[in-house]
Design an enzyme around this catalytic site. Structure first.
Site, PDB file in Angstrom:
ATOM      1  N   ASP A 184       0.829  -1.204   0.000  1.00 50.75           N
ATOM      2  CA  ASP A 184       0.000   0.000   0.000  1.00 50.75           C
ATOM      3  C   ASP A 184       0.863   1.253   0.000  1.00 50.75           C
ATOM      4  O   ASP A 184       0.444   2.302   0.483  1.00 50.75           O
ATOM      5  CB  ASP A 184      -0.899   0.019   1.236  1.00 50.75           C
ATOM      6  CG  ASP A 184      -1.693  -1.252   1.381  1.00 50.75           C
ATOM      7  OD1 ASP A 184      -2.373  -1.616   0.427  1.00 50.75           O
ATOM      8  OD2 ASP A 184      -1.610  -1.900   2.439  1.00 50.75           O
ATOM      9  N   SER A 220       2.233   6.633   1.117  1.00 51.39           N
ATOM     10  CA  SER A 220       1.492   5.686   1.930  1.00 51.39           C
ATOM     11  C   SER A 220       0.045   5.851   1.520  1.00 51.39           C
ATOM     12  O   SER A 220      -0.525   6.929   1.672  1.00 51.39           O
ATOM     13  CB  SER A 220       1.669   6.023   3.405  1.00 51.39           C
ATOM     14  OG  SER A 220       0.751   5.281   4.152  1.00 51.39           O
ATOM     15  N   ARG A 221      -0.543   4.789   0.952  1.00 50.12           N
ATOM     16  CA  ARG A 221      -1.868   4.972   0.352  1.00 50.12           C
ATOM     17  C   ARG A 221      -3.008   4.892   1.354  1.00 50.12           C
ATOM     18  O   ARG A 221      -3.960   5.629   1.253  1.00 50.12           O
ATOM     19  CB  ARG A 221      -2.087   3.966  -0.776  1.00 50.12           C
ATOM     20  CG  ARG A 221      -1.240   4.348  -1.942  1.00 50.12           C
ATOM     21  CD  ARG A 221      -1.505   3.566  -3.174  1.00 50.12           C
ATOM     22  NE  ARG A 221      -0.337   3.705  -4.008  1.00 50.12           N
ATOM     23  CZ  ARG A 221       0.610   2.795  -4.119  1.00 50.12           C
ATOM     24  NH1 ARG A 221       0.491   1.645  -3.491  1.00 50.12           N
ATOM     25  NH2 ARG A 221       1.663   3.018  -4.852  1.00 50.12           N
ATOM     26  N   VAL A 222      -2.921   4.000   2.335  1.00 54.96           N
ATOM     27  CA  VAL A 222      -4.062   3.898   3.252  1.00 54.96           C
ATOM     28  C   VAL A 222      -3.788   4.537   4.607  1.00 54.96           C
ATOM     29  O   VAL A 222      -4.707   4.802   5.364  1.00 54.96           O
ATOM     30  CB  VAL A 222      -4.509   2.429   3.447  1.00 54.96           C
ATOM     31  CG1 VAL A 222      -5.072   1.872   2.179  1.00 54.96           C
ATOM     32  CG2 VAL A 222      -3.386   1.572   3.975  1.00 54.96           C
TER      33      VAL A 222
END
Ligand code: ATP
Ligand code: MG
Length: 507
Positions: free
Chosen positions: A340, A365-367
């Site tokens: 992610d 950082s995607r989430v």
């Protein structure tokens, strides 16, 4: 003339009729016609499953991987030196499993979960399959809790949430292991434990990591799974799966378990070696065609569990070494899509003394941002943007002879923000402290300082605030919000402290 005896014929027919219902017994024992390099070919194992444990007469355990029409190819979990040609091998009927237990916390084990730290055996009441499918959508929750780690650069700009998968990627000796271990500090009382998997490394760096955990009193919360460069590839391959199985056991007992894989590219190399020995056709970079299937699987097992299997989480931090910053090689391209986000470490920043050497501009950082606390969101939007912009500006300003005032100011701010994100190893800082530090930099209070002073001022300011203005942090801690009152108090602390600091400078 042949004498036909009807009673004999009828008794044979009768016997055949009596035995008509009897099941045909399938032999689950085979013999080894060929063995070498930890791979045994087994003839006669009629009903063996892919991934099933097999056992030779001397007790050596192996896993059946290649199922062909007339033989099964099995890798021995060990050096396999005691398996001889002609030995008999039995299928156990079980997919390869390892023992799991809380008793493994504080221990260093190998890929078969056997302790290798000389502290004696461990008893385990349960076992789990080494490889098990990643949890499905129903048994997951979205990532919503921050891991709250300690390094300012990660917590502010690349926040990691519990249950996330974040890749740490960089050249050799750029602080990858340090970032991963600092990011998962022992959080006493918060039921946070950790699994560290070392694959294919030399023994000395692994011993160093264990020593650091022990010095910090974090070893009792850690399970280390280590397969160093010496053992055969057949043991390096399952090591991350073993770590993941241990982490899953803890996760399903409502624990928050980060797991560090250091480093999956060594596992991929072990898998390539095994596949070539099993005579599977080689593909890109001589890796087998299915290399992208088994190799990111340990990371995929990370999840924030829903209340179904327990409210735990497993956060995966795979570390991948690159050659000269090349992220397009086989392992990074395989691991990147299964995570992610990535934390990029740059050798240039490391050598320039910027440590942790995180390239904030290209790390993502995607989430994680969904899990960041409000106070951090309030102050931390800017540093990423500004330091990234200033890095770009720096390159263009070098060619321009006389940059304008606005550019100069932006450069100065960026340089100071970069200073602010510097942090020594194993020195985590509280969220409140981080919020205050970032606010100081972003609001321009550090702009008047010389670059070399920024770090010192901020460390002193943090200490000053703790003793003289603790209310600011006390407001932020429970409310998780950076309120106006907290800001005013912080401003006072900065003012008093800046005066003190400039006085000190004159002495
Ligand atoms: P390798 O490629 O060999 O695995 P690595 O990328 O994992 O290396 P580390 O072993 O974590 O790098 O760190 C390399 C060196 O840099 C170590 O000596 C470590 O102590 C030092 N180091 C790492 N982070 C910091 C930091 N924030 N401040 C100061 N020194 C650091
Ligand atoms: Mg390392």
């Amino acid at each position: 003339m042949v004498n036909i005896r009807p009673d004999e014929i009828s008794s044979i027919i009768l016997r055949q009729i009596e035995q008509y219902d009897r099941e045909v017994k399938v032999s689950n024992t085979g013999t080894v016609p060929r063995v070498g390099d930890g791979i045994a070919r087994i003839h006669g194992l009629d009903r063996v499953m892919a991934g099933e444990s097999v056992e030779s007469e001397d007790g050596t355990v192996g896993t059946a991987l290649n199922l062909e029409s007339d033989n099964a190819g099995a890798v021995s979990m060990g050096d396999g030196l005691t398996i001889q040609e002609g030995s008999s091998v039995k299928a156990t009927g079980k997919i390869a499993q390892i023992p799991v237990s809380d008793a493994y916390l504080g221990r260093v084990v190998n890929a078969l979960a056997q302790p290798i730290d000389g502290k004696g055996q461990t008893t385990a009441s349960e076992s789990r399959p080494i490889e098990s499918p990643a949890p499905g959508t129903i048994s997951r929750r979205s990532v919503y809790e921050p891991m709250q780690t300690g390094p300012i650069a990660t917590d502010s700009t690349i926040p990691i949430g519990r249950g996330q998968r974040e890749l740490i990627v960089g050249d050799r000796q750029t602080g990858k292991t340090a970032v991963a271990t600092d990011t998962t500090p022992n959080q006493r009382g918060q039921s946070a434990i950790r699994v560290y998997v070392a694959i294919g490394q030399k023994a000395s760096p692994v011993a160093q990591v264990v020593d650091t955990f022990e010095e910090r009193g974090a070893m009792e919360y850690t399970i280390v799974v280590a397969e160093t460069a010496n053992p055969p590839a057949t043991l390096q391959y399952p090591a991350p799966h073993t770590g993941a199985a241990s982490a899953e056991y803890l996760t399903y007992r409502k624990q928050h378990t980060p797991i560090i894989y250091d480093d999956p590219s060594k596992q991929a190399q072990a898998y390539r070696q095994m596949s070539l020995l099993l005579r599977r056709p080689p593909g890109r970079e001589a890796y087998p065609g299915d290399a992208s299937y088994p190799h990111p699987r340990p990371s995929e097992r990370a999840a924030k569990s829903s209340s179904q299997p327990g409210e735990g989480s497993m956060t995966a931090l795979p570390i991948v070494e690159t050659q000269a910053g090349d992220v397009s090689a086989h392992t990074p391209t395989n691991v990147i899509p299964t995570t992610d986000g990535q934390i990029f470490l740059s050798a240039d920043l490391f050598n320039a003394g910027i440590r942790p050497a995180i390239n904030v501009g290209i790390s993502v950082s995607r989430v994680g941002p969904a899990a960041q606390i409000k106070a951090m969101k309030q102050v931390a939007g800017k540093p990423k943007l500004e330091s990234a912009q200033s890095a770009e500006l720096e390159a263009s300003a070098q060619s321009a002879s006389d940059p304008d005032k606005a550019t100069r100011n932006q450069l100065a701010r960026g340089q100071r923000l970069r200073e602010l994100l510097k942090q020594s190893q194993s020195a985590p800082s509280s969220v409140e402290g981080q919020v205050a530090t970032i606010h100081t930099g972003v609001s321009g209070y550090s702009d008047i300082l010389e670059i070399g002073q920024v770090q010192r001022l901020l460390v002193q300011l943090r200490e000053y605030s703790v003793t003289n203005k603790p209310e600011s942090a006390e407001i932020t801690r429970p409310t998780k919000t950076f309120t106006e009152r907290a800001e005013t108090l912080l401003k006072e602390a900065i003012k008093e402290h800046t005066e003190f600091f400039s006085l000190q400078k004159q002495i």
